[in-house]
Design an enzyme around this catalytic site. Sequence first.
Site, short mmCIF file in Angstrom:
data_model
loop_
_atom_site.label_atom_id
_atom_site.label_comp_id
_atom_site.label_asym_id
_atom_site.label_seq_id
_atom_site.Cartn_x
_atom_site.Cartn_y
_atom_site.Cartn_z
N SER A 66 0.83 -1.21 0.00
CA SER A 66 0.00 0.00 0.00
C SER A 66 0.86 1.25 0.00
O SER A 66 0.53 2.24 -0.66
CB SER A 66 -0.97 0.00 1.18
N GLU A 67 1.99 1.25 0.74
CA GLU A 67 2.95 2.34 0.65
C GLU A 67 4.37 1.83 0.84
O GLU A 67 4.60 0.88 1.58
CB GLU A 67 2.70 3.43 1.70
N THR A 68 5.28 2.49 0.14
CA THR A 68 6.71 2.32 0.37
C THR A 68 7.26 3.68 0.78
O THR A 68 6.97 4.70 0.14
CB THR A 68 7.42 1.82 -0.89
#
Length: 268
Positions: free
Chosen positions: A43-45
């Site tokens: 979903s996020e890096t």
Amino acid sequence: MRIRIVDAFTDRPFAGNPAGVLLLDSFPDDHWLQKVAAELNLSETAFAHPLPPGGDADWALRWFTPVAEVDMCGHATLATAHVLHTTGRATGTVRFAARCGILSATAAADGSVTMDFPTSSLTPVPAPDGLAKALGADVVSVHDTAAHIGDLLVELADEEAVRSLAPDLPALAGLSDRGVIATAAAEPARGYDFVSRCFFPALGIDEDPVTGSAHTALAPFWSERLGRDELTGLQGGARTGLVRTALRGARTLLTGNAVTVVEGDLLA
């Protein structure tokens, strides 16, 4: 360079919300950052690099979904702080310079991390046409959130209504700037105060397991209704995690644990 995947808002592997974390010397071009985030497909890096001493922040921090950069992300900030502390790159409080301003993260002796984020404002709005149908649930109230979030916060009747959601994701994608937060009060004696699930199909995230940024809106929403400034939220469908919130006026403190589950070398 070393790349890590950290499960945030949990104290055990394979729960909470996984985030990629890369500590860099400086930010490469945006195209490369986006390619790495797409490759990890989380979903996020988070990408961070140290800043010169003496400034307002210690590290620069950016967050990318598989398809776009975002203004605010709680779980990837928690994951980054966890990596900095467990690798000895930081102690005590770390200050991050991000698109949404200066954020801080303070590690406690028990391994938990408390983050200081801006509180989201809430504006009651009519339910958009098609919202109840897209969610597949009756809607109690709807609030718009402020800049940096851009979500619709949607109150449902009870915890079971939130847990049983199986929304029409393409239909949800066009209803808000970023996504939809579905929430309800917890059932009695659960050990947490409210539940939520977050859907961001417009950002390439069908469901985000545990969303720290959403709790900057959930904290004031439920603090007003429950009459307490310090609460615990449970978020998630298949994966769940706990976020402890403390409302401090214009700021909201978010506390959780994290655990590193993957560490390796990025070769590209």
